[in-house]
Design a protein around this motif. Structure first.
Motif, PDB file in Angstrom:
ATOM      1  N   ASN A  90      32.261  33.061  43.711  1.00  0.00           N
ATOM      2  CA  ASN A  90      33.081  34.127  44.309  1.00  0.00           C
ATOM      3  C   ASN A  90      32.792  34.261  45.804  1.00  0.00           C
ATOM      4  O   ASN A  90      32.641  35.362  46.321  1.00  0.00           O
ATOM      5  N   LYS A 120      32.555  41.053  45.690  1.00  0.00           N
ATOM      6  CA  LYS A 120      32.185  41.672  44.418  1.00  0.00           C
ATOM      7  C   LYS A 120      33.240  41.297  43.382  1.00  0.00           C
ATOM      8  O   LYS A 120      34.384  40.979  43.731  1.00  0.00           O
ATOM      9  N   PRO A 121      32.894  41.322  42.108  1.00  0.00           N
ATOM     10  CA  PRO A 121      33.867  40.915  41.071  1.00  0.00           C
ATOM     11  C   PRO A 121      35.160  41.742  41.091  1.00  0.00           C
ATOM     12  O   PRO A 121      36.223  41.215  40.789  1.00  0.00           O
ATOM     13  N   GLU A 122      35.095  42.998  41.465  1.00  0.00           N
ATOM     14  CA  GLU A 122      36.288  43.858  41.466  1.00  0.00           C
ATOM     15  C   GLU A 122      37.065  43.811  42.785  1.00  0.00           C
ATOM     16  O   GLU A 122      38.057  44.507  42.943  1.00  0.00           O
ATOM     17  N   ALA A 123      36.645  42.970  43.718  1.00  0.00           N
ATOM     18  CA  ALA A 123      37.309  42.884  45.024  1.00  0.00           C
ATOM     19  C   ALA A 123      38.717  42.319  44.873  1.00  0.00           C
ATOM     20  O   ALA A 123      38.969  41.461  44.031  1.00  0.00           O
ATOM     21  N   GLU A 124      39.624  42.814  45.712  1.00  0.00           N
ATOM     22  CA  GLU A 124      40.991  42.319  45.744  1.00  0.00           C
ATOM     23  C   GLU A 124      41.203  41.565  47.044  1.00  0.00           C
ATOM     24  O   GLU A 124      40.773  42.012  48.098  1.00  0.00           O
TER      25      GLU A 124
END
Length: 168
Positions: A137, A157-161
């Motif tokens: 990522n 971060k995993p939730e990043a757009e």
């Protein structure tokens, strides 16, 4: 005369069941007077007629929701401001008697845009994407300076757009 009466009655019954739906239209203010606002919409100019019952609300660009709107006045509206107007559109679609007018001033929009530019200058980077590693990522960005080029690795971060902005 009976045929005419039946035709009028049939027309009245057919039209009676149709509900008129309120409209919500957006656009930029072209001109303002005490009784009318001319609004430039995507479909052309629209005459927004005002009355004593028209409500005026101001929406801040930082929180552009109708729930966050605060009371305003007709005198707050100027040429170039953005409006959302609610009401029932006339049959010719050229006039809208306003129930409510939601205002976002062009000066408020300019202030927000200036803040966004400042945030990008202090917290953002600009460069060419050199590589993308989907397993970790990470994105490697090639940043060019006056003397040399530097690679910056950005770990998301995993939730990043990820969003792509339109070119200027």
């Amino acid at each position: 005369t009976i045929i005419t009466l039946l035709a009028v009655a049939a027309f009245a019954v057919a039209g009676f069941g149709q509900a008129v739906k309120p409209s919500a239209l957006t656009g930029d203010v072209v001109s303002v007077s005490d009784s009318k606002i001319v609004l430039k919409t995507k479909d052309g100019d629209l005459d927004v007629t005002l009355s004593g019952t028209t409500e005026y609300k101001r929406v801040q660009p930082e929180t552009p929701t109708l729930k966050s709107a605060v009371p305003a006045a007709l005198t707050d509206i100027g040429v170039g401001d953005k409006l959302l107007v609610t009401g029932i559109l006339s049959e010719d679609k050229m006039t809208l008697p306003a129930r409510a007018v939601y205002l976002m001033t062009k000066s408020d929009i300019a202030k927000k845009q200036a803040k966004d530019v400042e945030r990008w200058a202090t917290r953002g980077i600009s460069g060419r994407v050199a590589s993308v590693n989907t397993a970790t990522n990470q994105v490697t960005i090639e940043v060019r300076g006056l003397m040399n080029t530097t690679n910056v690795v950005v770990s998301a971060k995993p939730e990043a757009e990820f969003k792509r902005y339109a070119p200027n």
